[in-house]
Write a protein that holds these residues in place. Structure first.
Motif, short mmCIF file in Angstrom:
data_model
loop_
_atom_site.label_atom_id
_atom_site.label_comp_id
_atom_site.label_asym_id
_atom_site.label_seq_id
_atom_site.Cartn_x
_atom_site.Cartn_y
_atom_site.Cartn_z
N LEU A 83 123.82 2.63 -13.49
CA LEU A 83 123.31 3.70 -12.63
C LEU A 83 122.09 4.40 -13.22
O LEU A 83 121.40 5.12 -12.51
CB LEU A 83 124.42 4.72 -12.36
CG LEU A 83 125.62 4.15 -11.59
CD1 LEU A 83 126.84 5.05 -11.76
CD2 LEU A 83 125.29 3.99 -10.12
N GLY A 84 121.81 4.22 -14.48
CA GLY A 84 120.63 4.83 -15.07
C GLY A 84 119.37 4.08 -14.68
O GLY A 84 119.37 2.86 -14.59
N VAL A 85 118.30 4.81 -14.44
CA VAL A 85 117.02 4.21 -14.06
C VAL A 85 115.98 4.43 -15.14
O VAL A 85 115.27 3.51 -15.54
CB VAL A 85 116.53 4.77 -12.71
CG1 VAL A 85 115.12 4.26 -12.38
CG2 VAL A 85 117.50 4.39 -11.59
N THR A 86 115.89 5.64 -15.65
CA THR A 86 114.90 5.93 -16.70
C THR A 86 115.50 5.82 -18.10
O THR A 86 114.77 5.82 -19.09
CB THR A 86 114.31 7.33 -16.54
OG1 THR A 86 115.36 8.31 -16.67
CG2 THR A 86 113.66 7.48 -15.17
N SER A 87 116.83 5.74 -18.19
CA SER A 87 117.50 5.65 -19.50
C SER A 87 118.86 4.99 -19.34
O SER A 87 119.58 5.29 -18.38
CB SER A 87 117.67 7.04 -20.11
OG SER A 87 118.49 6.98 -21.27
N PRO A 88 119.25 4.13 -20.28
CA PRO A 88 120.59 3.53 -20.24
C PRO A 88 121.65 4.33 -21.00
O PRO A 88 122.80 3.90 -21.08
CB PRO A 88 120.36 2.17 -20.91
CG PRO A 88 119.31 2.45 -21.93
CD PRO A 88 118.43 3.54 -21.35
N VAL A 89 121.28 5.49 -21.56
CA VAL A 89 122.19 6.23 -22.44
C VAL A 89 123.47 6.62 -21.72
O VAL A 89 124.58 6.43 -22.24
CB VAL A 89 121.48 7.48 -23.01
CG1 VAL A 89 122.46 8.39 -23.74
CG2 VAL A 89 120.35 7.06 -23.94
N ALA A 90 123.37 7.18 -20.52
CA ALA A 90 124.56 7.63 -19.79
C ALA A 90 125.46 6.45 -19.45
O ALA A 90 126.68 6.55 -19.52
CB ALA A 90 124.15 8.39 -18.54
N ASP A 91 124.86 5.32 -19.05
CA ASP A 91 125.68 4.14 -18.75
C ASP A 91 126.44 3.66 -19.98
O ASP A 91 127.61 3.28 -19.89
CB ASP A 91 124.78 3.01 -18.22
CG ASP A 91 124.38 3.21 -16.77
OD1 ASP A 91 125.27 3.52 -15.96
OD2 ASP A 91 123.19 3.06 -16.46
N ILE A 92 125.79 3.68 -21.12
CA ILE A 92 126.45 3.23 -22.36
C ILE A 92 127.61 4.17 -22.71
O ILE A 92 128.72 3.72 -23.05
CB ILE A 92 125.42 3.17 -23.51
CG1 ILE A 92 124.39 2.07 -23.23
CG2 ILE A 92 126.11 2.93 -24.84
CD1 ILE A 92 123.21 2.09 -24.18
#
Length: 299
Positions: free
Chosen positions: A248-257
Motif C-alpha cells: 500500500l505504500g507509494v512513496t515509501s515501503p516502510v509502513a508495508d514492512i
C-alpha cells in the motif's frame, strides 16, 4: 452615438400578435416616450449583472478540472517527458498552487525555527504510515456501513476506476475539488494557528505532492534505475496486478514492512479484483478446456 430603447410592453391581458408592433393603450392619454440610453456607436447594451450564486465557486473549481481524455501514462518513456506531462495535465498544477499558497501563509508567520525542523522531521517519519492508512481505509473503502459508504463516495469509487485502468491519466491524480477544499482549510490553519501547526500543514501538502508525482511516475514506461525507486515500482505493480490489499505504500515501503503488507509476490494469491485477473482467469480456463478436449481426443 447609438441609442438603445427598451421594447414596448403589451397591455396586460392582451394577446400578443406575431409580427405586429406594440401600440400604446387606447386611453386617450399620450403615450409615454421610451427611455433612451446613449451608448458609444457600435457598442451593445450591457448585460444584466448576475449575482454569484452558491454554486459559482463549485463551477469555478470544476473548470480547473478540464475533461479528458488525457491519454495514458504508458506513453511516457523518459523522465523529462514525464515531468512535462505531469505539469501539462490540468490537475497537478492545482495541487502545486495549493501547496505554494499554504507555504506562503506559513512564511508570513515568521522564519523557520528549530521547532519547525523537529516538526518537519516528525512529519517525515509519519508520512509512510499516514499514506498507508489513507490508501487502505479511504482509497480502498467499500460501500457498507456509514463510514465505508462515505469513504467510497469520497475517494473509493474514483480509486476503483484507477484500478480498472491503472495507466489512464483521467483517473490518476488528486482532483481539484478535494485539493482546493483541503488547501482552504490548510491556509486558514497556517494563517491563524501557531507556526509549528502551519509547518505541519505545509508538510501534509508536500506529502500529497510527492504521492501524486511518484504514483504517476510508477505508471509511466520510465524504467527504474535506482534501487529505492525499483522497490517502489515493483511493489506498486504487485499492488495492482497481484493483490490490492498489500503493498500500500507509494512513496515509501516502510509502513508495508512494519505492518506486514510487503510479502513476496509468490506468498500472496492473485486477487479476483486485481487488474487483469479476470482476463488471466479466462485464459487459464480456456487453456484448461483445450487441454481437456485434447485429452478426450487422445482417449
Amino acid at each position: 452615438m447609438a441609442d438603445v430603447a427598451p421594447r414596448a410592453s403589451a397591455a396586460p391581458g392582451a394577446a400578443a400578435t406575431p409580427g405586429a408592433a406594440a401600440t400604446p393603450r387606447a386611453s386617450g392619454a399620450a403615450a409615454t416616450p421610451p427611455v433612451r440610453r446613449w451608448l458609444p456607436a457600435g457598442s451593445a447594451a450591457p448585460a444584466a449583472r448576475r449575482r454569484p450564486g452558491p454554486g459559482s465557486l463549485g463551477r469555478a473549481v470544476a473548470r480547473l478540472d478540464r475533461p479528458g481524455p488525457h491519454g495514458s501514462a504508458a506513453e511516457v518513456r523518459t523522465l523529462p517527458a514525464a515531468l512535462r506531462r505531469f505539469l501539462s495535465h490540468p490537475r497537478p498544477p492545482v495541487l502545486i498552487g495549493a501547496v505554494s499558497a499554504v507555504a506562503a501563509a506559513r512564511s508570513a508567520r515568521g522564519p523557520i525555527r528549530r521547532r519547525d525542523v523537529g516538526t518537519a522531521a516528525a512529519c517525515l517519519c509519519a508520512q509512510p504510515f499516514v499514506e498507508w492508512a489513507v490508501h487502505r481505509f479511504l482509497l480502498h473503502a467499500r460501500p457498507g456501513g456509514p463510514l465505508g459508504s462515505v469513504g467510497y463516495q469520497l475517494a473509493g469509487f474514483g480509486h476503483e476506476l484507477h484500478h480498472r485502468d491503472p495507466a489512464n491519466l483521467d483517473t490518476m491524480f488528486l482532483r481539484p475539488r478535494e485539493v482546493t477544499a483541503g488547501a482552504a482549510a490548510a491556509v486558514t490553519v497556517a494563517a491563524v494557528a501557531p507556526p509549528a501547526v502551519g509547518t505541519v500543514a505545509v508538510c501534509v501538502g508536500l506529502g500529497a505532492l510527492a504521492y501524486d508525482w511518484t504514483h504517476f511516475l510508477i505508471h509511466t514506461s520510465v524504467r527504474p534505475s535506482h534501487r529505492y525507486y525499483r522497490r517502489l515500482w515493483h511493489g506498486h505493480r504487485l499492488h495492482h496486478y497481484r493483490n490490492e490489499r498489500y503493498w500500500l505504500g507509494v512513496t515509501s515501503p516502510v509502513a508495508d514492512i512494519m505492518l506486514g503488507t510487503s510479502p513476496t509476490g509468490a506468498e500472496v494469491p492473485v486477487s479476483p479484483t486485481a487488474t487483469g485477473a479476470a482476463r488471466a482467469a479466462a485464459r487459464a480456463a480456456a487453456r484448461a478446456a483445450g487441454e481437456t478436449e485434447e485429452a478426450v481426443r487422445r482417449t
